[in-house]
Design an enzyme around this catalytic site. Structure first.
Site, PDB file in Angstrom:
ATOM      1  N   HIS A  41      -5.682   3.827  -1.547  1.00 28.97           N
ATOM      2  CA  HIS A  41      -7.064   4.279  -0.976  1.00 28.97           C
ATOM      3  C   HIS A  41      -7.382   5.488  -1.677  1.00 28.97           C
ATOM      4  CE1 HIS A  41      -9.640   4.475   2.993  1.00 28.97           C
ATOM      5  NE2 HIS A  41     -10.245   4.954   1.637  1.00 28.97           N
ATOM      6  N   HIS A 101      -3.756  -4.380   7.815  1.00 28.21           N
ATOM      7  CA  HIS A 101      -3.730  -3.102   8.757  1.00 28.21           C
ATOM      8  C   HIS A 101      -2.987  -3.116  10.056  1.00 28.21           C
ATOM      9  CE1 HIS A 101      -5.006   0.773  10.431  1.00 28.21           C
ATOM     10  NE2 HIS A 101      -5.781   0.817   9.342  1.00 28.21           N
ATOM     11  N   HIS A 158       0.984   6.270   1.879  1.00 25.53           N
ATOM     12  CA  HIS A 158       1.680   7.351   2.668  1.00 25.53           C
ATOM     13  C   HIS A 158       3.010   7.872   2.089  1.00 25.53           C
ATOM     14  CE1 HIS A 158      -1.298   6.985   5.568  1.00 25.53           C
ATOM     15  NE2 HIS A 158      -0.912   5.592   5.681  1.00 25.53           N
ATOM     16  N   GLU A 208      -8.620   0.442  -2.992  1.00 27.26           N
ATOM     17  CA  GLU A 208      -9.634   0.606  -1.686  1.00 27.26           C
ATOM     18  C   GLU A 208     -10.507   1.932  -1.794  1.00 27.26           C
ATOM     19  OE1 GLU A 208      -7.468   1.110   2.004  1.00 27.26           O
ATOM     20  OE2 GLU A 208      -6.452  -0.884   1.409  1.00 27.26           O
ATOM     21  N   ASN A 257       0.765  -1.160   0.050  1.00 29.75           N
ATOM     22  CA  ASN A 257       0.193   0.000  -0.090  1.00 29.75           C
ATOM     23  C   ASN A 257       0.945   1.431   0.186  1.00 29.75           C
ATOM     24  OD1 ASN A 257      -1.568   2.238   1.159  1.00 29.75           O
ATOM     25  ND2 ASN A 257      -3.152   0.952   1.890  1.00 29.75           N
ATOM     26  N   ARG A 297      -9.375   8.181  -0.578  1.00 29.01           N
ATOM     27  CA  ARG A 297     -10.239   8.655   0.279  1.00 29.01           C
ATOM     28  C   ARG A 297     -11.051   9.740  -0.348  1.00 29.01           C
ATOM     29  NH1 ARG A 297      -8.765   6.696   5.574  1.00 29.01           N
ATOM     30  NH2 ARG A 297     -10.597   8.104   6.320  1.00 29.01           N
ATOM     31  N   ARG A 331      -6.951  13.063   1.105  1.00 31.08           N
ATOM     32  CA  ARG A 331      -5.877  13.590   1.885  1.00 31.08           C
ATOM     33  C   ARG A 331      -4.551  12.915   1.590  1.00 31.08           C
ATOM     34  NH1 ARG A 331      -7.373  10.178   7.418  1.00 31.08           N
ATOM     35  NH2 ARG A 331      -9.380  11.289   7.164  1.00 31.08           N
ATOM     36  N   GLU A 366     -11.223  -8.989   3.655  1.00 28.31           N
ATOM     37  CA  GLU A 366      -9.846  -8.873   3.866  1.00 28.31           C
ATOM     38  C   GLU A 366     -10.384  -8.521   5.377  1.00 28.31           C
ATOM     39  OE1 GLU A 366      -7.208  -6.002   2.127  1.00 28.31           O
ATOM     40  OE2 GLU A 366      -6.385  -5.183   3.953  1.00 28.31           O
ATOM     41  N   THR A 379      -8.318   3.898   8.642  1.00 24.88           N
ATOM     42  CA  THR A 379      -9.617   2.901   8.725  1.00 24.88           C
ATOM     43  C   THR A 379      -9.634   2.429  10.008  1.00 24.88           C
ATOM     44  OG1 THR A 379      -9.102   2.849   6.359  1.00 24.88           O
ATOM     45  CG2 THR A 379     -10.868   1.457   7.059  1.00 24.88           C
TER      46      THR A 379
END
Ligand code: PXP
Length: 251
Positions: free
Chosen positions: A43, A197, A10, A73, A7, A45, A49, A154, A104
């Site tokens: 993801h 996660h 970030h 996502e 992922n 969002r 963000r 998931e 999340t």
């Protein structure tokens, strides 16, 4: 073998902290795929963000070119379903989303949101997306995910990772048992099982040892670790721990 989805959200968080054009998430995705990632997770969002719409377009192209899956996502909203129908990702992972949360924070409530989630799942499946629902390891949620037409669940590993890191061995063991039972039940229902996660080097092995889990999606820790050792090396160490856990569990 257990797949590793990386992922890259970030990388975009760092870029957006300055409103700059770098570092680019697509460059991290390219590096991750070259270093053996089995797929890329991003993801988009609702508040944008981190990942942007333009990132999704670039990531979609990259994954198509490399023949690797993009796991998109998304919240269960008309806007996101529309974007996913246009992007036609390999996989769509439906997650709960609240604007005020840092990340999340829990699983999707498929039982309460059944009609909305089943309808979104059906629409996403029309473009060939494999639909995954990000849920807690609760039998009622797992059954509802199967009934809603998802092919994949998931399992949310955030609570396990938090309590394990804080040293609460008994609570961690209890949550791990729920994850194990949930993975077994989902597999009985014919669902493919993923998990993710909060996973880091210290927490990955007990999760990776659960035999029904086919894929782990890991982001924040790997991107943080990449600052110190580089993304390929961070991924290699994570992969080695995943593989060791599988071998030890099979022995
Ligand atoms: N899987 C899902 C469904 C997620 O929402 C996230 C976080 O975006 C992850 C995996 C990765 O979690 P982390 O960044 O804590 O590794």
């Amino acid at each position: 073998m257990l797949r590793l989805g990386v992922n890259i959200d970030h990388v975009a968080t760092i870029r957006n902290a300055r409103g700059a054009s770098y570092p680019e998430p697509v460059r991290a995705a390219e590096l991750a795929l070259a270093a053996g990632a089995d797929g890329i997770t991003a993801h988009l969002r609702e508040d944008r963000r981190h990942i942007s719409d333009a990132d999704i377009a670039l990531l979609t192209d990259l994954c198509l070119k490399r023949g690797k899956p993009l796991n998109f996502e998304m919240a269960v909203t008309d806007e996101m379903v529309g974007i996913a129908l246009g992007a036609r990702p390999h996989a769509a992972c439906l997650v709960p989303e609240r604007r005020e949360e840092v990340t999340t924070e829990g699983g999707l409530d498929v039982v309460r949101g059944f009609d909305r989630i089943a309808a979104a799942t059906a629409r996403l499946r029309t473009v060939g997306a494999r639909v995954s629902l990000f849920i807690e390891a609760d039998p009622a949620q797992i059954q509802a995910a199967a009934d809603a037409g998802a092919q994949v669940i998931e399992l949310h590993t955030g609570a396990y990772c938090d309590v394990a890191r804080e040293g609460h061995a008994d609570r961690a063991a209890a949550i791990l048992e729920r994850l194990k039972a949930g993975a077994a039940f989902a597999a009985e229902l014919g669902l493919e099982v993923h998990a993710g996660h909060g996973i880091d080097y210290a927490t990955v092995k007990p999760i990776a040892a659960i035999p029904q889990i086919a894929e782990l999606n890991i982001g924040h820790f790997l991107i943080g670790e990449a600052i110190f050792v580089g993304l390929p090396q961070a991924m290699q160490r994570m992969r080695a721990l995943m593989d060791a856990a599988r071998l030890e569990a099979a022995a």
